[in-house]
Scaffold this active site. Structure first.
Site, PDB file in Angstrom:
ATOM      1  N   PHE A 116       0.851  -1.182   0.000  1.00  0.00           N
ATOM      2  CA  PHE A 116       0.000   0.000   0.000  1.00  0.00           C
ATOM      3  C   PHE A 116       0.894   1.241   0.000  1.00  0.00           C
ATOM      4  O   PHE A 116       2.040   1.181   0.448  1.00  0.00           O
ATOM      5  CB  PHE A 116      -0.899  -0.001   1.245  1.00  0.00           C
ATOM      6  N   GLN A 243      -7.827  14.792   2.911  1.00  0.00           N
ATOM      7  CA  GLN A 243      -7.165  13.864   2.000  1.00  0.00           C
ATOM      8  C   GLN A 243      -7.963  13.688   0.716  1.00  0.00           C
ATOM      9  O   GLN A 243      -9.136  13.297   0.763  1.00  0.00           O
ATOM     10  CB  GLN A 243      -6.995  12.497   2.661  1.00  0.00           C
ATOM     11  N   HIS A 245      -8.060  11.296  -2.293  1.00  0.00           N
ATOM     12  CA  HIS A 245      -7.526  10.016  -2.759  1.00  0.00           C
ATOM     13  C   HIS A 245      -7.299  10.146  -4.257  1.00  0.00           C
ATOM     14  O   HIS A 245      -8.163  10.649  -4.973  1.00  0.00           O
ATOM     15  CB  HIS A 245      -8.534   8.903  -2.454  1.00  0.00           C
ATOM     16  N   LEU A 255     -14.614   5.195  -5.008  1.00  0.00           N
ATOM     17  CA  LEU A 255     -13.212   4.847  -4.810  1.00  0.00           C
ATOM     18  C   LEU A 255     -12.769   3.613  -5.588  1.00  0.00           C
ATOM     19  O   LEU A 255     -13.449   2.590  -5.610  1.00  0.00           O
ATOM     20  CB  LEU A 255     -12.958   4.587  -3.321  1.00  0.00           C
ATOM     21  N   GLU A 258      -6.459   1.877  -3.393  1.00  0.00           N
ATOM     22  CA  GLU A 258      -5.020   1.834  -3.624  1.00  0.00           C
ATOM     23  C   GLU A 258      -4.543   0.393  -3.788  1.00  0.00           C
ATOM     24  O   GLU A 258      -3.471   0.147  -4.333  1.00  0.00           O
ATOM     25  CB  GLU A 258      -4.366   2.448  -2.392  1.00  0.00           C
ATOM     26  N   ARG A 289      -0.692   9.316  -0.723  1.00  0.00           N
ATOM     27  CA  ARG A 289      -1.811   9.859  -1.506  1.00  0.00           C
ATOM     28  C   ARG A 289      -1.679  11.331  -1.842  1.00  0.00           C
ATOM     29  O   ARG A 289      -2.076  11.758  -2.927  1.00  0.00           O
ATOM     30  CB  ARG A 289      -3.101   9.647  -0.711  1.00  0.00           C
ATOM     31  N   HIS A 358     -11.647  12.284   0.322  1.00  0.00           N
ATOM     32  CA  HIS A 358     -11.701  10.937   0.873  1.00  0.00           C
ATOM     33  C   HIS A 358     -11.695  10.876   2.390  1.00  0.00           C
ATOM     34  O   HIS A 358     -12.433  10.102   2.989  1.00  0.00           O
ATOM     35  CB  HIS A 358     -10.496  10.167   0.327  1.00  0.00           C
ATOM     36  N   ARG A 400      -2.764  10.951   5.819  1.00  0.00           N
ATOM     37  CA  ARG A 400      -2.906   9.573   6.322  1.00  0.00           C
ATOM     38  C   ARG A 400      -2.395   8.578   5.287  1.00  0.00           C
ATOM     39  O   ARG A 400      -2.627   8.742   4.095  1.00  0.00           O
ATOM     40  CB  ARG A 400      -4.388   9.287   6.602  1.00  0.00           C
TER      41      ARG A 400
HETATM   42  C1  LIG Z   1     -14.698   4.072  -0.052  1.00  0.00           C
HETATM   43  C2  LIG Z   1     -13.758   4.079   1.115  1.00  0.00           C
HETATM   44  C3  LIG Z   1     -12.773   3.107   1.213  1.00  0.00           C
HETATM   45  C4  LIG Z   1     -11.902   3.101   2.300  1.00  0.00           C
HETATM   46  N1  LIG Z   1     -10.951   2.124   2.393  1.00  0.00           N
HETATM   47  C5  LIG Z   1     -10.150   2.078   3.482  1.00  0.00           C
HETATM   48  C6  LIG Z   1      -9.219   1.025   3.658  1.00  0.00           C
HETATM   49  O1  LIG Z   1      -9.126   0.101   2.854  1.00  0.00           O
HETATM   50  N2  LIG Z   1      -8.429   1.034   4.754  1.00  0.00           N
HETATM   51  C7  LIG Z   1      -8.510   2.026   5.696  1.00  0.00           C
HETATM   52  O2  LIG Z   1      -7.775   1.970   6.672  1.00  0.00           O
HETATM   53  N3  LIG Z   1      -9.407   3.023   5.561  1.00  0.00           N
HETATM   54  C8  LIG Z   1     -10.228   3.067   4.491  1.00  0.00           C
HETATM   55  N4  LIG Z   1     -11.130   4.090   4.371  1.00  0.00           N
HETATM   56  C9  LIG Z   1     -11.311   5.024   5.483  1.00  0.00           C
HETATM   57  C10 LIG Z   1     -12.120   4.366   6.587  1.00  0.00           C
HETATM   58  O3  LIG Z   1     -12.994   3.424   6.050  1.00  0.00           O
HETATM   59  C11 LIG Z   1     -12.936   5.393   7.379  1.00  0.00           C
HETATM   60  O4  LIG Z   1     -12.106   6.443   7.776  1.00  0.00           O
HETATM   61  C12 LIG Z   1     -13.512   4.735   8.617  1.00  0.00           C
HETATM   62  O5  LIG Z   1     -14.222   3.576   8.265  1.00  0.00           O
HETATM   63  C13 LIG Z   1     -14.409   5.655   9.419  1.00  0.00           C
HETATM   64  O6  LIG Z   1     -14.959   4.892  10.473  1.00  0.00           O
HETATM   65  P1  LIG Z   1     -15.732   5.571  11.677  1.00  0.00           P
HETATM   66  O7  LIG Z   1     -16.058   4.474  12.628  1.00  0.00           O
HETATM   67  O8  LIG Z   1     -14.956   6.712  12.182  1.00  0.00           O
HETATM   68  O9  LIG Z   1     -17.040   6.155  11.020  1.00  0.00           O
HETATM   69  P2  LIG Z   1     -18.091   5.581   9.899  1.00  0.00           P
HETATM   70  O10 LIG Z   1     -17.856   4.177   9.546  1.00  0.00           O
HETATM   71  O11 LIG Z   1     -18.078   6.589   8.844  1.00  0.00           O
HETATM   72  O12 LIG Z   1     -19.422   5.639  10.715  1.00  0.00           O
HETATM   73  C14 LIG Z   1     -20.002   6.840  11.148  1.00  0.00           C
HETATM   74  C15 LIG Z   1     -21.200   6.498  11.972  1.00  0.00           C
HETATM   75  O13 LIG Z   1     -21.713   7.676  12.562  1.00  0.00           O
HETATM   76  C16 LIG Z   1     -23.101   7.709  12.396  1.00  0.00           C
HETATM   77  N5  LIG Z   1     -23.507   9.106  12.402  1.00  0.00           N
HETATM   78  C17 LIG Z   1     -22.931  10.157  11.784  1.00  0.00           C
HETATM   79  N6  LIG Z   1     -23.621  11.276  12.038  1.00  0.00           N
HETATM   80  C18 LIG Z   1     -24.645  10.920  12.839  1.00  0.00           C
HETATM   81  C19 LIG Z   1     -25.711  11.616  13.433  1.00  0.00           C
HETATM   82  N7  LIG Z   1     -25.890  12.922  13.257  1.00  0.00           N
HETATM   83  N8  LIG Z   1     -26.593  10.921  14.190  1.00  0.00           N
HETATM   84  C20 LIG Z   1     -26.456   9.587  14.374  1.00  0.00           C
HETATM   85  N9  LIG Z   1     -25.472   8.880  13.832  1.00  0.00           N
HETATM   86  C21 LIG Z   1     -24.577   9.545  13.077  1.00  0.00           C
HETATM   87  C22 LIG Z   1     -23.358   6.999  11.089  1.00  0.00           C
HETATM   88  O14 LIG Z   1     -24.687   6.527  11.031  1.00  0.00           O
HETATM   89  C23 LIG Z   1     -22.342   5.874  11.190  1.00  0.00           C
HETATM   90  O15 LIG Z   1     -22.865   4.815  11.935  1.00  0.00           O
HETATM   91  C24 LIG Z   1     -12.011   4.099   3.288  1.00  0.00           C
HETATM   92  C25 LIG Z   1     -13.001   5.063   3.191  1.00  0.00           C
HETATM   93  C26 LIG Z   1     -13.850   5.070   2.106  1.00  0.00           C
HETATM   94  C27 LIG Z   1     -14.870   6.163   2.021  1.00  0.00           C
END
Ligand SMILES: Cc1cc2nc3c(=O)[nH]c(=O)nc-3n(C[C@H](O)[C@H](O)[C@H](O)COP(=O)(O)OP(=O)(O)OC[C@H]3O[C@@H](n4cnc5c(N)ncnc54)[C@H](O)[C@@H]3O)c2cc1C
Length: 585
Positions: A116, A243, A245, A255, A258, A289, A358, A400
């Site tokens: 990666f 960031q 991507h 997306l 990578e 990135r 991203h 990141r």
């Molecule tokens: C397409 C994509 C691919 C990725 N691939 C990778 C990867 O391969 N490896 C890696 O390390 N990272 C990757 N990332 C980054 C990583 O996935 C995210 O940064 C990470 O999953 C975020 O997790 P989180 O638990 O912080 O929030 P999220 O998984 O975004 O969850 C947010 C939560 O908050 C809740 N929420 C938000 N606002 C409110 C509100 N007002 N009221 C109630 N609930 C709310 C939502 O319902 C959800 O449950 C990727 C990101 C994307 C977009």
């Protein structure tokens, strides 16, 4: 209004929220609130993998992982926190495996790993100063790593009887003096207001990609958590670091992980050149990135991009030379995206790609135990925690590395959960203010009764397009100054927003209007942070200040909302093992 009382309330059911919930011991109540069904959280969209120096495929060490993360962060990441994460990564992966996460395997049955961007090892493992080459550090499950991780965590939460409130839209924090006493939420199905009184609240609300027009983020990524903090007099940290991507599907931003380059995919310009060779001679397409996104925009600006039928530009990501088994077994989702959304057959032709918004490197400042802090001295906000993309620990600094976010979720989600478990043992419920829900009720009433002429969709598109144009991969004082005026005007115009649906059942019109307010609240500190930081570091690239300036800017920014221009403070960076150096790949 309906009142609830839980020892712990976690807002967000992504990887960070769910991992934290698993630490709340029996005998204490824990509610997880999510505006979407838990397994639809954006974590489920993560594709490429999760980083850890397991060394299953080639020699690796946590020190190398730490060094790469520090260098990747352009030395703005806090090294005490990065050390914790890199050291804890191997344990965290094995724990996920024991929870039941189905990783892809090597032929001997070990957890498979792949390359990666920005993850390296010394070419000669015995000589730490030898040239650094790409290393296989990303543990994965085909290109659905986040999906299986989120489902695994959710199943474990169900087993542990965590109480879920799905499709509950949180609108505000409840502050009791200087402590957090709960949250206010709206049940999306009925518009009813609920107040959750809690000893401890964790914000795990994810990122804000939807501030930008082209983004890889889900529609729910509207920065709600940032807005709650910002509107309650608390600071946000390093918001200028967004960031992009490098490889979003052209026009759509969806997306293309990578992992495609990790498995051997290459980027091409309109001359058929593998242009990354010029920008990062050693690691080429696997540079971090920020560098690859800048390289793509530079190629396009200098006339070496491809022009699409609609006038917008792209470069190509070529995976057509990879063996069919690699495409089918390791990258099935993303090759499918290219077919479905652009009608491109990736086994035969290159995929058109462009940088896509991203990830939020900045966010709610926390300690290494996910405790939210309110100032540059690190004073804690009693009862308030944050983890995951919404938080800024900061392990990602100004850029990141891929695979480090999923890792951040499970390392700091767990640490936050443990800190909460300790806190609630002795803590009493803080008094619940009578007016806890007033601000939310007023906001909803205004929107429901407004006859204003502004429409949510139009205003949101305007914000997203302007952010893309003026606060994107490259920035300058003129554009950013214009954007400060623009955001002020958008804020004013937002007061004139009216909605068409006046009903109480699944009023998504209302929800989108509330989300637009959060997008505006989140864009403001991004713009002001970017204007103040007069240097180029990691993902923040100022055309008028092209160099990194460690003397002035080896600092975190803290930004506070005021009635006028936001207030900015600076906070020191933790530097332990690695002194800042020029960043070359
Ligand atoms: C397409 C994509 C691919 C990725 N691939 C990778 C990867 O391969 N490896 C890696 O390390 N990272 C990757 N990332 C980054 C990583 O996935 C995210 O940064 C990470 O999953 C975020 O997790 P989180 O638990 O912080 O929030 P999220 O998984 O975004 O969850 C947010 C939560 O908050 C809740 N929420 C938000 N606002 C409110 C509100 N007002 N009221 C109630 N609930 C709310 C939502 O319902 C959800 O449950 C990727 C990101 C994307 C977009």
């Amino acid at each position: 209004m309906i009142k609830h009382q839980y020892d712990v309330v976690i807002v967000g059911a992504g990887g960070a929220g769910l991992r934290a919930a698993l630490e709340i011991p029996e005998g204490f109540s824990c509610a997880v609130l999510s505006k979407v069904f838990p397994t639809r959280s954006h974590t489920g969209a993560a594709q490429g993998g999760i980083g850890a120096s397991l060394g299953n495929e080639e020699e690796d060490s946590w020190e190398w992982h730490m060094f790469d993360t520090v260098k990747g962060s352009d030395y703005l990441g806090d090294q005490d926190a990065i050390e914790i994460m890199a050291k804890d990564a191997v344990r965290a992966i094995i724990e996920l495996e024991h929870m039941g996460m189905p990783f892809s395997r090597t032929p001997e049955g070990k957890i498979a790993q792949r390359k990666f961007g920005g993850h390296t090892r010394p070419e000669d493992p015995n000589d730490p100063d030898s040239k650094r080459i790409a290393v296989k550090r990303s543990c994965y499950s085909a290109d659905r790593t986040g999906h299986v991780m989120l489902h695994t965590l959710y199943e474990n939460c169900i087993k542990q009887k965590v109480h879920f409130f799905s499709e509950f839209f949180v609108t505000d924090l409840v502050m009791s003096g200087k402590s957090c006493a709960g949250v206010v939420a709206m049940d999306i199905a009925t518009n009813e207001i609920h107040v959750f009184h809690a000893k401890a609240v964790m914000l795990a609300t994810g990122g804000y990609g939807r501030v930008f027009r082209i983004t890889s983020n889900a529609h729910v990524g509207t920065g709600d958590g940032f807005s709650f903090v910002y509107n309650n007099g608390l600071p946000l940290q390093d918001m200028e670091f967004v960031q992009f991507h490098p490889t979003g599907l052209w026009k759509l931003g969806i997306l293309i992980s990578e992992a495609a380059r990790g498995e051997g995919g290459i980027l091409l310009n309109n001359k058929g050149e593998r242009f990354m060779e010029r920008y990062a001679p050693t690691v080429k397409d696997l540079a971090p990135r920020d560098m690859v996104s800048r390289a793509i925009i530079t190629e396009i600006r200098e006339g070496r991009g491809f022009k699409g039928s609609d006038g917008t530009s792209y470069v190509q990501l070529d995976v057509s030379h990879l063996p069919k088994e690699v495409l089918n077994d390791k990258l099935p989702e993303i090759t499918g995206f290219a077919r479905t959304y652009l009608g491109v057959e990736p086994t035969k032709e290159p995929i058109p790609v462009q940088p896509t918004a991203h990830y939020a490197m900045g966010g709610i400042p926390t300690t290494v135990d996910a405790e939210v802090t309110r100032d540059k001295k690190g004073t804690k906000v009693t009862g308030l925690y944050a983890a995951g993309e919404a938080a800024c620990v900061s392990v990602h600094g100004s850029n990141r590395l891929g695979t480090n976010s999923l890792l951040d979720l499970i390392v700091f989600g767990r640490r936050g959960g443990k800190a909460i478990a300790k806190f609630i043992k002795d803590a009493e419920f803080p008094p619940l203010p009578e007016d806890a829900a007033d601000r939310t009720i007023a906001r909803i009433d205004t929107l429901m009764n407004s006859k204003g002429k502004e429409k949510v969709g139009a205003l949101r598109t305007e914000l997203q397009e302007k952010m893309m144009e003026k606060v994107g991969v490259f920035r300058n004082e003129k554009d950013l100054t214009e954007m400060t005026a623009e955001i002020k005007s958008l804020r004013e115009r937002y007061k004139e927003v009216s909605i068409d649906d006046k009903g109480k059942i699944f009023n998504t019109d209302l929800m989108e209007a509330l989300e637009l307010g959060n997008l505006i609240d989140t864009a403001e500190p991004i713009i002001h942070g970017a204007l103040v930081r007069q240097e180029s570091r990691g993902a923040h690239s100022r055309e008028d200040f092209p160099n990194r300036d460690d003397k002035k800017w080896l600092k975190h920014t803290l930004i506070y909302k005021t009635d006028g221009k936001p207030k900015i403070d600076l906070k020191p960076v933790s530097i332990t093992r690695f002194q800042p150096k020029e960043r070359k790949y």
